[in-house]
Design a protein around this motif. Structure first.
Motif, mmCIF file in Angstrom:
data_model
loop_
_atom_site.group_PDB
_atom_site.id
_atom_site.type_symbol
_atom_site.label_atom_id
_atom_site.label_comp_id
_atom_site.label_asym_id
_atom_site.label_seq_id
_atom_site.Cartn_x
_atom_site.Cartn_y
_atom_site.Cartn_z
ATOM 1 N N SER A 157 0.830 -1.213 0.000
ATOM 2 C CA SER A 157 0.000 0.000 0.000
ATOM 3 C C SER A 157 0.860 1.258 0.000
ATOM 4 N N LEU A 174 -4.109 9.621 -2.484
ATOM 5 C CA LEU A 174 -4.934 9.278 -1.333
ATOM 6 C C LEU A 174 -6.215 8.555 -1.763
ATOM 7 N N ALA A 178 -7.046 4.788 -0.596
ATOM 8 C CA ALA A 178 -8.303 4.583 0.143
ATOM 9 C C ALA A 178 -9.159 3.517 -0.540
ATOM 10 N N HIS A 182 -10.110 -0.074 1.050
ATOM 11 C CA HIS A 182 -11.531 -0.440 1.082
ATOM 12 C C HIS A 182 -11.714 -1.875 0.586
ATOM 13 N N SER A 290 -15.151 0.490 -6.025
ATOM 14 C CA SER A 290 -14.405 1.535 -5.307
ATOM 15 C C SER A 290 -13.753 2.514 -6.273
ATOM 16 N N ILE A 298 -13.275 10.928 -3.252
ATOM 17 C CA ILE A 298 -12.238 11.514 -2.399
ATOM 18 C C ILE A 298 -11.504 12.619 -3.149
#
Length: 324
Positions: A157, A174, A178, A182, A290, A298
């Motif tokens: 990550s 980001l 994220a 998720h 996602s 985001i």
């Protein structure tokens, strides 16, 4: 004229932000719920992580889990779990079971004498039984594997975060991370909720999910970067909708072809890789969701620096009245 299969029309005008608070709220709820479920129920760790021995049996006779358990009970060997394995690829006369024996406290693994006693007891129940595979992992090694698995996911990550940050904007980095987290966290929540066995193959699946998710997201963000330079006056929300619609055909095609391969594997691949493949199917579905409904949200919330607009060029008359 050649026939071309189209899963989505060439031009679409879907408003992916119409219910952005509902979709983003659903993602947050799934993450929180998954964390709570994992925290309360924990994960059903396999031998890789807990330590112990797994014996895979095969026989031409049907598996009688109760008879197996009754035969092993007098041995007093501690925790024993017996499960019958079903697979469409098995022959009609092929009956498979897994006998898991947990390592006792203070022991590195189940001693060979215990394994021999177990095999002898099962032979009494079914003389036709064959012991196809025996796996043993000590608790010390399994503890190290847990930490290494966590570090592998975290390192993956962080590496992806740095790459996306350098390649695009920090807001996109980001959003990408994220979305990846998720996918991983919700997959872990589903694994915990249904008590599915969690072993090293699932860790490999989680790392693969990270790669798949970031690949899907990067395609959209790369097109978004092109559109930022192309449509300088367009509002960010409209531009992100345009970008998602422009790449929708590619997103759907990638997910569909991947799922076709995974479904073939889960049907014909056998029980050994079934957990890995099921985790990948979840990852593909969650990753597509996602990418479309979390990563972009985001970025929209954070905004993108659009200060690279070219400055207005001066005309010759602007300097005509300036004294030398």
């Amino acid at each position: 004229m050649a026939f071309r299969l189209k899963l989505v029309p060439e031009k679409t005008n879907i408003d992916f932000f119409r219910v952005q608070w509902l979709t983003f709220g659903l993602s947050i709820f799934l993450i929180v719920a998954s964390v709570v479920i994992v925290g309360v129920k924990g994960l059903n760790f396999g031998v890789d992580f807990l330590g112990g021995t797994t014996i895979r049996t095969e026989s031409v006779n049907p598996v009688d889990v109760g008879a197996y358990r009754d035969a092993l009970q007098p041995l007093d060997i501690g925790e024993v779990t017996i499960t019958e394995v079903n697979d469409p690829s098995f022959r009609d006369d092929q009956h498979v079971a897994q006998v898991r024996i947990g390592a006792r406290e203070g022991e590195e693994a189940v001693v060979p004498e215990v394994i021999t006693a177990v095999e002898a007891a099962l032979k009494q129940v079914d003389p036709q039984i064959v012991f196809a595979q025996v796996e043993s992992v000590g608790p010390k090694v399994s503890g190290e594997l847990i930490w290494k698995a966590v570090l592998a996911v975290v390192a993956g990550s962080v590496g992806i975060l740095i790459y996306i940050w350098m390649r695009f904007e920090w807001q996109m980095a980001l959003g990408t991370v994220a979305a990846m987290l998720h996918d991983v966290i919700v997959t872990l929540g589903i694994w915990s909720l249904f008590g599915l066995k969690f072993d090293l193959s699932i860790v490999a699946a989680l790392l693969t999910i990270l790669g798949y998710s970031v690949n899907d997201t990067v395609v959209i963000f790369d097109r978004l970067r092109e559109n930022l330079a192309k449509y300088k006056a367009m509002p960010l929300r409209e531009m992100m909708n345009l970008t998602a619609n422009e790449t929708l055909s590619r997103t759907v095609m990638t997910a569909t072809t991947t799922l076709i391969s995974l479904i073939a594997l889960i049907v014909f691949g056998g029980d050994v890789i079934r957990g890995f493949v099921f985790a990948m199917i979840l990852g593909v579905l969650l990753g597509t969701y996602s990418t479309l409904y979390m990563a972009k949200n985001i970025v929209l919330f954070l905004g993108v620096d659009r200060g690279d607009k070219p400055k207005k060029k001066a005309t010759p008359d602007e300097y005509a009245n300036i004294d030398a």
